[in-house]
Scaffold this motif. Sequence first.
Motif, short mmCIF file in Angstrom:
data_model
loop_
_atom_site.label_atom_id
_atom_site.label_comp_id
_atom_site.label_asym_id
_atom_site.label_seq_id
_atom_site.Cartn_x
_atom_site.Cartn_y
_atom_site.Cartn_z
N GLY A 51 0.78 -1.22 0.00
CA GLY A 51 0.00 0.00 0.00
C GLY A 51 0.81 1.27 0.00
N ALA A 208 2.66 4.42 4.47
CA ALA A 208 1.70 3.39 4.06
C ALA A 208 0.41 3.50 4.87
CB ALA A 208 2.32 2.00 4.23
N ARG A 212 -3.35 4.42 3.57
CA ARG A 212 -4.52 3.60 3.87
C ARG A 212 -5.67 4.44 4.40
NH1 ARG A 212 -7.50 2.45 7.56
NH2 ARG A 212 -6.23 3.68 9.01
N ARG A 215 -7.17 6.52 1.56
CA ARG A 215 -7.97 5.69 0.66
C ARG A 215 -9.30 5.31 1.29
NH1 ARG A 215 -2.46 2.72 -0.34
NH2 ARG A 215 -1.74 3.86 -2.18
N TYR A 229 -9.14 -1.45 -1.97
CA TYR A 229 -8.66 -0.83 -0.73
C TYR A 229 -8.68 -1.83 0.42
CZ TYR A 229 -9.41 0.96 3.86
OH TYR A 229 -9.38 1.12 5.21
N VAL A 232 -5.70 -4.14 0.17
CA VAL A 232 -4.44 -3.49 0.54
C VAL A 232 -4.35 -3.27 2.03
CG1 VAL A 232 -3.09 -1.38 0.27
CG2 VAL A 232 -4.15 -2.44 -1.73
N THR A 245 2.94 -10.00 -1.44
CA THR A 245 2.54 -8.63 -1.78
C THR A 245 3.27 -8.11 -3.00
OG1 THR A 245 4.21 -7.60 -0.36
CG2 THR A 245 2.06 -8.12 0.63
N GLY A 263 1.53 -0.26 -4.12
CA GLY A 263 0.36 0.31 -3.48
C GLY A 263 -0.79 0.41 -4.45
N LEU A 264 -1.93 0.78 -3.95
CA LEU A 264 -3.10 1.00 -4.78
C LEU A 264 -2.84 2.19 -5.68
CD1 LEU A 264 -6.08 0.43 -5.45
CD2 LEU A 264 -6.69 1.93 -3.57
#
Length: 285
Positions: A51, A208, A212, A215, A229, A232, A245, A263-264
């Motif tokens: 993420g 990170a 999160r 998001r 989301y 992640v 990952t 990450g996203l």
Amino acid sequence: MRRWWQDLTDLVLPAECGGCGRPRAVLCPECRAALHGSAPRRVRPMPEPAGLPPVHAAAPYEGAVRATLLSHKERGALTLAGPLGTALAGAVRACYGSVASRAGGGPGPVLLVPVPSARRAVRARGHDPTRRIALAAAGQLRRAGTAARVVAVLRQRRAVADQAGLGSRQRLTNLAGALEVAAGSARMLAGGRIVLVDDLMTTGASLAEAARAVRAALGDVGGADTEVYARVAGEARGERRARETTAPAHRPRGPWGSAAGNGLQDGIRAAVVAASPESFEINRN
């Protein structure tokens, strides 16, 4: 008379360089060159937390750069916010400039979202160093013609342990779920190019977790793919092994272009003043 003039000068001018201690300079030319002398670069911690958005840093965290950041953060040398903000502004330009040039520019202003310090740390220091540097960076960007503003919407939702001495996995566990976007503030992030900002990146755990939280807030207002989301966020809590990952997978493309990192890819970027030297070395391969 000479003594009186010396005392007055001490109130107006810094007593010593924040990087090396040389007298009568905010930053001496050598320390300023260490902070500003190289082009900001993409950095990746190893292991890279799930993420983590693409991160750019202005300089390695060593020598004069390390001393300058500590002087500002821990010793209250607030005049250093200016040169540190200039360095951060350069990292922000690097993290969105190349994408904007390929994609014809991104929508909306650049929104600098500081990673918040613990409340007890802010009280102890008497200031919030990351927010202060972010404000200086936003000013630099605006003076250069880039619409930019600081959007300090992240909050700590629970207490966390001191990160000093913790490894990368321990830091991820310590910070998992620790941040949130303040109630009613998510829409302040809509329509802009989001850049998470911090003074320093070591393991990437703080950035990170900040990503999160952003998001999650964007998902609540329809600005992110909530299914991705959720995946992640689960990975960030250690529900998948680090090896898994990094496996190739389909990831949605954000408004800034091609996928990168693990990450996203929703358009969120991150910029820091400094990062560990090892994270720069990885990018040379």
